[in-house]
Design a protein around this motif. Structure first.
Motif, PDB file in Angstrom:
ATOM      1  N   GLY A 280      64.116  68.732 129.847  1.00 49.64           N
ATOM      2  CA  GLY A 280      63.372  69.834 130.469  1.00 49.64           C
ATOM      3  C   GLY A 280      61.935  69.455 130.735  1.00 49.64           C
ATOM      4  N   LEU A 281      61.311  68.802 129.777  1.00 52.25           N
ATOM      5  CA  LEU A 281      59.918  68.390 129.938  1.00 52.25           C
ATOM      6  C   LEU A 281      59.785  67.339 131.037  1.00 52.25           C
ATOM      7  CD1 LEU A 281      56.979  68.532 129.072  1.00 52.25           C
ATOM      8  CD2 LEU A 281      57.495  66.929 127.215  1.00 52.25           C
ATOM      9  N   SER A 282      60.723  66.399 131.097  1.00 53.74           N
ATOM     10  CA  SER A 282      60.689  65.372 132.154  1.00 53.74           C
ATOM     11  C   SER A 282      60.680  66.033 133.531  1.00 53.74           C
ATOM     12  CB  SER A 282      61.909  64.454 132.058  1.00 53.74           C
ATOM     13  OG  SER A 282      61.982  63.819 130.813  1.00 53.74           O
ATOM     14  N   GLN A 343      50.204  62.143 129.098  1.00 48.72           N
ATOM     15  CA  GLN A 343      50.322  62.887 127.835  1.00 48.72           C
ATOM     16  C   GLN A 343      51.609  62.556 127.086  1.00 48.72           C
ATOM     17  OE1 GLN A 343      49.663  66.806 129.638  1.00 48.72           O
ATOM     18  NE2 GLN A 343      47.970  67.131 128.221  1.00 48.72           N
ATOM     19  N   VAL A 344      52.604  62.001 127.780  1.00 46.66           N
ATOM     20  CA  VAL A 344      53.824  61.587 127.077  1.00 46.66           C
ATOM     21  C   VAL A 344      53.887  60.058 126.940  1.00 46.66           C
ATOM     22  CG1 VAL A 344      55.129  63.645 127.722  1.00 46.66           C
ATOM     23  CG2 VAL A 344      55.228  61.628 129.202  1.00 46.66           C
ATOM     24  N   GLY A 345      52.732  59.391 127.125  1.00 52.10           N
ATOM     25  CA  GLY A 345      52.647  57.959 126.818  1.00 52.10           C
ATOM     26  C   GLY A 345      52.956  57.021 127.973  1.00 52.10           C
ATOM     27  N   ILE A 346      52.989  57.558 129.193  1.00 55.94           N
ATOM     28  CA  ILE A 346      53.295  56.718 130.353  1.00 55.94           C
ATOM     29  C   ILE A 346      51.989  56.247 130.998  1.00 55.94           C
ATOM     30  CG2 ILE A 346      54.353  56.699 132.652  1.00 55.94           C
ATOM     31  CD1 ILE A 346      56.379  58.764 131.543  1.00 55.94           C
ATOM     32  N   LYS A 347      51.950  54.931 131.337  1.00 62.29           N
ATOM     33  CA  LYS A 347      50.732  54.347 131.908  1.00 62.29           C
ATOM     34  C   LYS A 347      50.954  53.983 133.366  1.00 62.29           C
ATOM     35  CE  LYS A 347      49.750  52.031 127.511  1.00 62.29           C
ATOM     36  NZ  LYS A 347      51.149  52.176 127.041  1.00 62.29           N
ATOM     37  N   GLU A 348      49.851  53.706 134.029  1.00 61.98           N
ATOM     38  CA  GLU A 348      49.896  53.299 135.438  1.00 61.98           C
ATOM     39  C   GLU A 348      50.835  52.111 135.636  1.00 61.98           C
ATOM     40  OE1 GLU A 348      48.090  51.328 138.081  1.00 61.98           O
ATOM     41  OE2 GLU A 348      48.618  52.943 139.461  1.00 61.98           O
TER      42      GLU A 348
END
Ligand code: ZN
Length: 385
Positions: A280-282, A343-348
């Motif tokens: 759901g958050l994704s 905010q969920v740890g994903i970077k560029e």
């Protein structure tokens, strides 16, 4: 009018307290059943909310096996262990009691327990042969709509998933009881509720299979979900709001089971697969950005939905479509769930991998109202970063 077909679960009960009366419902619906297998996960078992339904089954004279080893995004080995447990117990009825994962495993148990087909033979569309065991679905979150869909998802590799899509996966009975959802914390209520709203939005704009029935269901789903989501988050004990959320999620499930979801889900799956962000958050993280990307093709339909979600929206079609995107973002803000990929740890540096994986979701991308290229997918992720 364009030709269409529509299928759904044949019997639906929306009734507060129905889980406590599960034995009566089963006895009425399946008078010959003597053995019931309840399929759930360890977390839900720990809430104690399985006790009353299990006791009511026993009071109705059924032998009960509680299978509670389901995990989120169930790997194939978990499904096969559940099927083995069913073969040992020999249930007359399989009852999924949980979120999407428990209900998906219940579907696969019902299909495989009495079958010679290996699991590898049923992946894909329409590959299930023969009948299944009687199947009942009872959701404990208002989100996936899995209780009324004909699909089950299995994790087959480190990040890869396979779907089983077949008419046999439609349950015989879906039962909605908000008492089971009282313990859901606000962030889970918010994210699963937004997922259900995405099901309705994507069904309404589904490119090839949008149809009058799924449209009606999607609109009513959005009405119920948008009117009750914040209330259910602010006061988790609000049974009326919780029951309305369950019904909204079910209606959205009926809609997208017949008019399938598209780019929001295609871009959400890699976020869940690689970074283990809940489904759901994704969806919520990429939703507003996909809506804005789709607007050149879908603004008219989004404007129609804005009338339901944000009745105060006015102005041009484009302005009302933008109001829908803003309203969906506003739900994330008010409920305090994460709103950016960072905010969920994903970077560029992760965006290329996400875009590559999203492009593999060809089944979903084909339903999107606007063609999505790899560059588009990467740009949408960049906007969500
Ligand atoms: Zn979903």
């Amino acid at each position: 009018m364009t030709d269409f077909a529509f299928s759904t679960v044949s019997h639906i009960v929306s009734e507060l307290g129905a889980a406590r009366r599960l034995g009566e419902h089963i006895a009425q619906r399946f008078p010959n059943a003597r053995r019931a297998m309840l399929v759930t996960d360890p977390g839900f078992l720990k809430t104690g909310l399985v006790d009353a339904p299990a006791a009511s089954l026993q009071a109705a004279g059924l032998a009960v096996e509680i299978y509670s080893q389901v995990v989120a995004d169930p790997p194939e080995a978990v499904v096969l262990a559940a099927v083995d447990a069913a073969r040992a117990f020999r249930p007359d009825v399989v009852i999924g009691l949980g979120g999407g994962s428990s209900m998906d495993v219940a579907k696969l148990i019902a299909v495989l327990a009495d079958s010679d087909q290996p699991i590898g033979a049923i992946y894909g569309i329409g590959n299930v042969k023969g009948a299944r065991l009687p199947l009942v679905q009872i959701p404990t979150t208002a989100g996936t709509g899995s209780e009324v869909t004909n699909i089950a998802i299995v994790t087959t590799g480190a990040t890869t998933k396979m779907g089983v899509v077949a008419p046999q996966l439609y349950a015989d009975l879906a039962l909605l009881d908000a008492e089971l959802t009282l313990g859901l914390p606000p962030p889970v209520t918010a994210a699963t509720g937004i997922d259900a709203m995405v099901h309705a939005i994507e069904a309404y704009t589904s490119k090839h299979k949008k149809n009058p029935l799924s449209d009606v269901l999607a609109r009513k789903a959005l009405e119920l979900l948008s009117a009750n989501l914040i209330a259910a988050c602010e006061n988790g004990r609000n049974l009326a709001a919780r029951q309305a959320m369950l019904l909204g999620a079910l209606l959205a499930g009926q809609a997208f089971s017949n008019a399938p979801v598209a780019a929001v889900h295609a871009l959400a799956y890699p976020i869940g697969g690689i970074f283990h962000v809940p489904h759901g958050l994704s969806n919520s993280l990429v939703l507003p950005h996909v809506l804005r990307f789709n607007a050149p093709e879908a603004a008219g339909m989004y404007a129609e939905l804005a009338e339901i979600v944000v009745p105060a929206a006015s102005g041009s079609v484009e302005a009302r479509a933008e109001a829908l995107a803003v309203a969906m973002q506003q739900i994330a803000i008010v409920t305090g769930i994460e709103r950016t990929l960072q905010q969920v740890g994903i970077k560029e540096t992760d965006l290329d991998r996400l875009a590559d994986d999203a492009m593999l979701q060809t089944r979903l991308l084909g339903n999107n109202p606007r063609l999505v290229t790899r560059a588009d997918a990467r740009a949408i992720y960049a906007a969500a970063l």
